[in-house]
Design an enzyme around this catalytic site. Structure first.
Site, PDB file in Angstrom:
ATOM      1  N   SER A 152      42.838  29.763  40.971  1.00 50.07           N
ATOM      2  CA  SER A 152      44.087  30.387  41.414  1.00 50.07           C
ATOM      3  C   SER A 152      44.586  29.769  42.708  1.00 50.07           C
ATOM      4  CB  SER A 152      43.886  31.893  41.610  1.00 50.07           C
ATOM      5  OG  SER A 152      43.606  32.538  40.391  1.00 50.07           O
TER       6      SER A 152
ATOM      7  N   ASP B 118      39.519  38.551  34.954  1.00 51.32           N
ATOM      8  CA  ASP B 118      38.972  37.380  34.281  1.00 51.32           C
ATOM      9  C   ASP B 118      37.460  37.435  34.103  1.00 51.32           C
ATOM     10  OD1 ASP B 118      41.392  36.027  33.865  1.00 51.32           O
ATOM     11  OD2 ASP B 118      41.378  35.218  35.888  1.00 51.32           O
TER      12      ASP B 118
END
Length: 469
Positions: free
Chosen positions: A44, A346
């Site tokens: 990210s 996730d």
């Protein structure tokens, strides 16, 4: 939202090179997990470092950039729009990259389709960058990405003035026409999503005035932290469990050096592997522990496998620490609070593996978002667990898992589908390490999306992963 059918002839060809020969792997029973290692850079943060570096005036150095397929897709798209991005050949260690920014509003229209591969983050955040710039671009990706909904991003960006023509259901491929006269927006996302929030933030950087985003549930704040370091006009305010973000547009961003911490989503796989093998001892160095990302640590603690957090420090505006996991004698089942979902979305596939080895029945709910990730992760993990011999019940928004603590190991001896999903592939291999017989996956190629070197690292810690035809 426009979902006008667009000409797919050229777009359908763009993902062909992602179709690789299937390379299966199998994971055999392991005794314990032991060792000291690092995991790849945070995915990210790597995406955001490339994108926000592209919007500065000057040169950004990125240290420890994740060099997985998703991040490479972001870099390739930015290059196609006029940004100079290259590896620093003079750096003593790998993972140092240089980005020569073109400034907020400085991107140009690409000459060809932007191939986003399997990366939903790349796609949604780039849509935000393009929405408020006078450019035109076509975005597509592989078969998995083209199934993922983009409507939650299309709607607010359309309100800001972008024109977006998507395939049926608001999916890729799509054509986006950005505007040089974007409108500021006040938006309250219906779904807790850092991707939606970040897309709006990126669009707001080139819109006059102040845009406001009101989150009912706070999501990962990597974009906000990085933008503050770059001098952006961005303010955050806590509001209950949520957060209000205000962005003042048309402010010049300054380049900074960014050190990308180890990815806690990647760290989850060796952490769980250690947690399900009693007597294990694992030390992970330099992992990001952003409180809006670290839900996996809370979940493991609730299951009786607390992670010792050591040597805490700040690097590049992000909290970082070393993590020590000692495998407990057994894990406890949990009825996990759905509020943790946004802090670890996730990591659920591998957390389900921990539940498979817990004492009792674990219940996970409030996970509707898992249905629209790289695969339907609820259905995919239900299939993996069932094939391995674990008792599992699929719910509309989660799973109920009967743990094997105190009982015989799950049978294993099966071959399961990854559905082109890197986290399903890695979770299944971790599960295989505690099965009575090897557990195989149909395709290992997706693992490079987020965790290049996964097999070598895990085998070095004591797992037994080998290639199968």
């Amino acid at each position: 939202m426009s979902t006008k059918k667009v000409n797919l002839d050229k777009m359908e060809q763009v993902a062909v090179h992602h179709i690789e020969p299937h390379r299966g792997l199998q994971s055999a029973p392991a005794e314990r997990i032991e060792g000291r290692c690092t995991v790849p850079g945070d995915k990210s943060i790597s995406h955001r470092a490339l994108m926000l570096g592209s919007l500065t005036i000057g040169r950004t150095r990125i240290i420890n950039l994740l060099e997985g397929e998703d991040v490479r897709a972001t870099a390739a798209a930015l290059r196609a729009m006029g940004v100079a991005i290259h590896r620093d050949s003079s750096a003593k260690a790998g993972g140092d990259w240089l980005v020569d920014g073109v400034g907020v509003g400085g991107l140009k229209s690409p000459d060809d389709v932007l191939d986003m591969g399997n990366s939903g983050t790349s796609t949604r955040l780039l849509m935000g960058m393009l929405a408020s710039q006078p450019v035109r671009a076509i975005l597509s990706g592989d078969a998995s990405l083209r199934k993922r909904p983009m409507g939650r991003v299309i709607d607010p960006l359309t309100q800001m003035g972008a024109v977006i023509d998507a395939a049926d259901g608001g999916r890729l491929p799509l054509l986006i026409r950005g505007t040089g006269t974007a409108l500021p927006i006040d938006h309250a996302p219906k779904v807790a999503s850092a991707q939606v929030k970040s897309a709006i933030i990126l669009a707001a950087l080139n819109a006059p005035g102040t845009s406001t985003i009101c989150e009912a549930q706070a999501t990962r704040d990597h974009s906000e932290r990085m933008l503050k370091a770059m001098g952006a006009g961005i303010e955050t305010e806590e509001k209950g469990a949520g957060r209000i973000i205000r962005i003042t547009g048309e402010i010049e961003l300054k380049p900074v050096d960014i050190t990308v911490p180890g990815d806690i989503s990647s760290a989850a796989f060796p952490l769980v592997a250690a947690a399900i093998h009693p007597g294990s001892e694992l030390y992970l160095e330099g992992v990001g522990i952003n409180p809006l990302r670290a839900g996996i640590l809370d979940a493991l603690a609730l299951m009786g496998a607390p992670v010792s957090i050591q040597n805490e420090r700040m690097e590049g505006g992000e909290p970082v620490a070393d993590l020590l996991m000692r495998g407990p004698d057994h894990l406890k089942a949990v009825d996990l609070d759905p509020a943790l979902a946004s802090l670890m979305i996730d990591e659920f596939p591998v957390l389900f593996v921990a539940a498979a080895m817990a004492d009792g029945v674990s219940r996970f709910t409030g996970l509707q978002e898992l249905r629209v990730k790289e695969s339907d992760r609820i259905a995919a993990m239900a299939a993996v667990l069932s094939a391995a011999g674990v008792g599992v019940e699929e719910l509309p928004d989660g799973l109920i898992i009967s743990g094997h603590a105190g009982r015989a190991r799950p049978a294993g001896g099966a071959r399961v589908q990854t559905h082109l999903d890197h986290r399903i592939a890695m979770a299944a291999l971790v599960l295989g390490s505690v099965c009575a017989a090897p557990l195989a996956i149909d395709d290992a190629a997706p693992i490079t999306t987020s965790f290049p070197g996964f097999v070598g690292l895990m085998n070095g810690l004591g797992m037994k992963i080998t290639e199968v035809s």
